[in-house]
Write an enzyme that holds these catalytic residues in place. Structure first.
Site, PDB file in Angstrom:
ATOM      1  N   LEU A  80       0.847  -1.194   0.000  1.00  0.00           N
ATOM      2  CA  LEU A  80       0.000   0.000   0.000  1.00  0.00           C
ATOM      3  C   LEU A  80       0.882   1.244   0.000  1.00  0.00           C
ATOM      4  O   LEU A  80       1.608   1.500   0.961  1.00  0.00           O
ATOM      5  CB  LEU A  80      -0.908   0.004   1.226  1.00  0.00           C
ATOM      6  N   HIS A  96       5.720   2.502  12.247  1.00  0.00           N
ATOM      7  CA  HIS A  96       6.402   3.689  11.705  1.00  0.00           C
ATOM      8  C   HIS A  96       5.409   4.843  11.598  1.00  0.00           C
ATOM      9  O   HIS A  96       4.240   4.637  11.255  1.00  0.00           O
ATOM     10  CB  HIS A  96       6.978   3.339  10.327  1.00  0.00           C
TER      11      HIS A  96
END
Length: 359
Positions: A125, A229
């Protein structure tokens, strides 16, 4: 207009350009033209029915139709670990106790695992930073779930998605520095690249197979286990809104979390509806008797020619109203039906009410 469609050979250059913007830690889209070409060919082979289960995968692109520009990509792998083992760490607990000494300790451990073998995976993605607005990220991510909801027979009953783990602006991962480097003696970015290009055998060859004590890692490494992240947090929130959850498995390189669920527990699967369409001109599209002022995803019902986009739903006489422009983009003709699901969980009730009124 933004449209989701299957990848084609003509998209290779655009996908390569997107790969150059992903940064370190984005394993599933390496900046390697040969590998991108090979993956596209594998996707085409899947759609044509010529791929084995172990080879099958799907890659979709988000296209800005006004500019004829591919601005995002997202993928699905049908069954993990059927060709090469699929590795991650299971975060567990080991208890040590002595009744005589009155000592009771619980130690968090990391154990190398292949427990997700055979699962389907959401992957790859990435949305061009210039297009991270107008719900484009939601469409790019969730259109895959709309596809799975329609064609569940092509996928495992269980679904996972690996989230990118914590690393700094230079691509330094505290988890890797504390653990992986001791066994591989290479930089995190290079190990990440090798995994991305399919060279994964070194994992089994070099990683310890016995449980590892988390307390032996640096505090910085311990802190990032199961953490996402900062650039991937929005993607994680989107999937969690659809029912995916962290189940105690993390990536062996950066300790990013793996989200998982049963396909039938996905919010989109439960919310999926089918409506016959009525195609109207743009000018008459607002003359309907029933409207829900919230976005939802609508797609055609074609496996190999899947198309999806966002529409504010308009219902009339048990039909969903589609403009001529939207029908063309979705490859729809008069008499066709569409599959649809609300983009956000909070509007499920609104859409059910709209369907009842239209009926």
């Amino acid at each position: 207009m933004m449209i989701i469609r299957p990848v084609t050979r003509e998209d290779q250059t655009a996908i390569y350009e997107l790969a150059g913007k992903t940064g370190i830690g984005f394993t599933s889209l390496p900046e390697n033209n040969q590998l991108i070409e090979q993956r596209i060919e594998r996707m085409l082979k899947t759609r044509e029915g010529g791929a084995t289960k172990a080879e099958q995968g799907y890659l979709f692109v988000l296209e800005d139709t006004e500019l004829n520009k591919v601005v995002g990509v997202s993928g699905i792998e049908t069954a993990l670990g059927l060709i090469e083992p699929w590795y991650n760490y299971h975060v567990g607990t080991l208890t040590n106790a002595s009744k005589e000494l009155g000592i009771y300790n619980q130690m968090e451990t990391l154990t190398l695992s292949n427990n997700h073998t055979g699962y389907s995976e959401l992957c790859t993605l990435f949305l061009d930073p210039e297009y991270r607005h107008s719900k484009n990220g939601h469409l790019l991510s969730k259109a895959r779930l709309l596809f799975i909801a329609q064609f569940k027979e092509h996928f495992s009953e269980k679904l996972i998605a690996e989230m990118r783990g914590v690393s700094d602006e230079k691509g330094v991962s505290p988890f890797w520095e504390s653990l992986g480097r001791h066994f591989f003696t290479i930089d995190f970015s290079y190990a990440d690249y090798l995994t991305g290009i399919g060279k994964k055998s070194f994992i089994a060859e070099l990683m310890p197979t016995h449980p590892l004590y988390v307390n032996f890692l640096t505090p910085e490494a311990q802190e990032v286990i199961g953490k996402t992240h900062k650039n991937t947090i929005p993607a994680r929130k989107i999937l969690e809104s659809e029912g995916m959850r962290y189940g105690g498995y993390v990536d062996i390189f950066d300790a990013g979390p793996t989200l998982e669920t049963y396909v039938n527990d996905l919010r989109i699967v439960k919310a999926l509806g089918v409506w016959p369409i009525k195609i109207v001109s743009e000018a008459s599209a607002d003359q309907s008797t029933c409207e829900v002022n919230v976005p939802y995803m609508v797609s055609n019902q074609r496996f190999s020619e899947f198309r999806a986009m966002l529409i504010t739903p308009i219902f009339s006489d048990s039909h969903l109203i589609i403009t001529e422009v939207q029908a063309k983009a979705l490859h729809l003709s008069s008499g066709d039906s569409v599959s649809a699901a609300p983009l956000f969980p909070a509007v499920n009730k609104n859409l059910k009410e709209a369907q009842n009124v239209a009926a």
